[in-house]
Motif scaffolding. Sequence first.
Motif, PDB file in Angstrom:
ATOM      1  N   ASP A 262       7.642   9.390 -11.600  1.00  0.00           N
ATOM      2  CA  ASP A 262       8.980   9.692 -12.269  1.00  0.00           C
ATOM      3  C   ASP A 262      10.027   9.006 -11.568  1.00  0.00           C
ATOM      4  O   ASP A 262      11.367   8.720 -11.993  1.00  0.00           O
ATOM      5  N   SER A 263       9.911   8.596 -10.385  1.00  0.00           N
ATOM      6  CA  SER A 263      10.846   7.972  -9.665  1.00  0.00           C
ATOM      7  C   SER A 263      10.960   6.542  -9.605  1.00  0.00           C
ATOM      8  O   SER A 263      10.281   5.721  -9.409  1.00  0.00           O
ATOM      9  N   GLY A 264      12.146   5.915 -10.107  1.00  0.00           N
ATOM     10  CA  GLY A 264      12.358   4.583 -10.237  1.00  0.00           C
ATOM     11  C   GLY A 264      12.419   3.908  -9.014  1.00  0.00           C
ATOM     12  O   GLY A 264      12.254   2.668  -8.885  1.00  0.00           O
ATOM     13  N   ARG A 265      12.722   4.576  -7.960  1.00  0.00           N
ATOM     14  CA  ARG A 265      12.873   3.718  -6.624  1.00  0.00           C
ATOM     15  C   ARG A 265      11.453   3.217  -6.072  1.00  0.00           C
ATOM     16  O   ARG A 265      11.260   2.095  -5.564  1.00  0.00           O
TER      17      ARG A 265
ATOM     18  N   SER B  57       0.828  -1.176   0.001  1.00  0.00           N
ATOM     19  CA  SER B  57      -0.058   0.081  -0.002  1.00  0.00           C
ATOM     20  C   SER B  57       0.860   1.245  -0.012  1.00  0.00           C
ATOM     21  O   SER B  57       0.456   2.164  -0.419  1.00  0.00           O
ATOM     22  N   SER B  58       2.010   1.203   0.558  1.00  0.00           N
ATOM     23  CA  SER B  58       2.935   2.329   0.706  1.00  0.00           C
ATOM     24  C   SER B  58       3.400   2.526  -0.722  1.00  0.00           C
ATOM     25  O   SER B  58       3.336   3.760  -1.163  1.00  0.00           O
ATOM     26  N   TYR B  59       3.838   1.825  -1.365  1.00  0.00           N
ATOM     27  CA  TYR B  59       4.637   2.053  -2.820  1.00  0.00           C
ATOM     28  C   TYR B  59       3.540   2.174  -3.777  1.00  0.00           C
ATOM     29  O   TYR B  59       3.968   2.898  -4.802  1.00  0.00           O
ATOM     30  N   GLN B  60       2.365   1.679  -3.740  1.00  0.00           N
ATOM     31  CA  GLN B  60       1.123   2.060  -4.585  1.00  0.00           C
ATOM     32  C   GLN B  60       0.929   3.637  -4.535  1.00  0.00           C
ATOM     33  O   GLN B  60       0.523   4.056  -5.585  1.00  0.00           O
ATOM     34  N   GLN B  61       0.673   3.987  -3.363  1.00  0.00           N
ATOM     35  CA  GLN B  61       0.622   5.463  -3.163  1.00  0.00           C
ATOM     36  C   GLN B  61       1.948   6.273  -3.680  1.00  0.00           C
ATOM     37  O   GLN B  61       1.686   7.479  -4.180  1.00  0.00           O
ATOM     38  N   LEU B  62       3.018   5.738  -3.649  1.00  0.00           N
ATOM     39  CA  LEU B  62       4.244   6.499  -3.679  1.00  0.00           C
ATOM     40  C   LEU B  62       4.356   6.841  -5.330  1.00  0.00           C
ATOM     41  O   LEU B  62       4.556   7.843  -5.733  1.00  0.00           O
ATOM     42  N   VAL B  63       3.878   5.727  -6.101  1.00  0.00           N
ATOM     43  CA  VAL B  63       4.150   5.892  -7.801  1.00  0.00           C
ATOM     44  C   VAL B  63       3.003   6.553  -8.050  1.00  0.00           C
ATOM     45  O   VAL B  63       3.229   7.031  -9.167  1.00  0.00           O
ATOM     46  N   GLN B  64       1.972   6.981  -7.388  1.00  0.00           N
ATOM     47  CA  GLN B  64       0.976   7.939  -7.792  1.00  0.00           C
ATOM     48  C   GLN B  64       1.516   9.345  -7.331  1.00  0.00           C
ATOM     49  O   GLN B  64       1.099  10.263  -8.153  1.00  0.00           O
TER      50      GLN B  64
ATOM     51  N   GLY C   1      12.400   5.317 -14.847  1.00  0.00           N
ATOM     52  CA  GLY C   1      12.498   6.254 -14.080  1.00  0.00           C
ATOM     53  C   GLY C   1      13.839   6.753 -13.839  1.00  0.00           C
ATOM     54  O   GLY C   1      14.873   6.334 -14.346  1.00  0.00           O
ATOM     55  N   PHE C   2      13.738   7.667 -12.671  1.00  0.00           N
ATOM     56  CA  PHE C   2      14.990   8.083 -12.434  1.00  0.00           C
ATOM     57  C   PHE C   2      15.395   7.968 -10.856  1.00  0.00           C
ATOM     58  O   PHE C   2      14.616   7.580 -10.050  1.00  0.00           O
ATOM     59  N   GLY C   3      16.871   7.808 -10.686  1.00  0.00           N
ATOM     60  CA  GLY C   3      17.103   7.810  -9.114  1.00  0.00           C
ATOM     61  C   GLY C   3      17.786   6.614  -8.965  1.00  0.00           C
ATOM     62  O   GLY C   3      18.049   6.328  -7.684  1.00  0.00           O
ATOM     63  N   LEU C   4      17.921   5.689  -9.933  1.00  0.00           N
ATOM     64  CA  LEU C   4      18.317   4.424  -9.476  1.00  0.00           C
ATOM     65  C   LEU C   4      19.906   4.398  -9.940  1.00  0.00           C
ATOM     66  O   LEU C   4      20.528   4.643 -10.870  1.00  0.00           O
TER      67      LEU C   4
END
Length: 352
Positions: free
Chosen positions: A293-296, A282-289, A324-327
Amino acid sequence: MSAINQALSELARKKGGKIAAIEPVKVKPVKQKLILPWVVGSFGLSLAVGGWAISYQAPTSEVAPEAIIPVANDRVTSAILIASPTAKMSSQSGAIYRSEQNAPAIQEAIHDEKVIQVSSSVVAEPITQPVQLIAKVATKESANQADMVVEQVELTAGQLSDKAQQQAKKALDNNNLKEALDYYHEALKYTPQNEKVRQTLAALYYGKDEVRRAVDLLQKGISLDKESVVLRLSLAKLLMKQKQDAAALSALAAIPENATIEYLSLRGVLAQKANQEAMALSSYQQLVQLDPDSGRWWLGLAIQQERALDFDQAKNSYESALRGFGLSGQSQQFIRDRLALIDQLGEQNGAN
């Protein structure tokens, strides 16, 4: 009078002149009611003569400040000392002078018709100094002078809290930790939902190695505002420093409506470490929303989907992570290995 007439007759005879005999002057008896003016006039004349004689011997000086008689009045008033022939000797010491500088003040007092006569004391012995003659002119206070007004102003709870915070900062600048803690407690009493004050107070207690008290302060704040992202993050970080990751994750169990990227990312990391798959997902689902653009975040989401054996969704997330970016390079190589493994698993399932 006969003694004076005889002296004049004798003087005339010595000069050889002829002069008629001087007859004694008969004066009618003065009525009783006119005695006092004659006495006062005679005495005043004698004082004037004595003062005139002494003025050639003693220089004129200013009136001594202590000789001035204050008159308690808010209007222009004056006081003139008038000698009384019946007054007794005063106990006041010091030289007595006649001041010419007081004449304008006397004239002003007479012009204002507010002259006040004050009986003065005279010496019963022969006069050796001039008579004191002074006038006191009091300055009239302006009617427009502003009066001091004391107003009672009621401060709000926020204003009282701000005032206490300012005192606390001054105490910290002076390295007075105890006084600073007292002021921050006072500020928190006025505004218990002030997150900044509660954070600062908890940090001070943590710095004193009073971890339990710091935790209690933050937990109390969360109970007052369950949607507080700031206090939940502060509590989680404090517990992580104490190597209590499980307790830290419990502080982030709820997802407030205004959850930030920092809040969700820390929640996702702690949930993955604790194998709390649902919380991590649930945490990462909200993060990608929030930050697509963040690959993390795509990488974290892909890992959770792969653990849930949702390979199709995991493959899509891994591919989004590569775009994405940041990897780092190591993370990118990890993604390629996972994609190759998913493809291999898919081929095996298709063969079966």
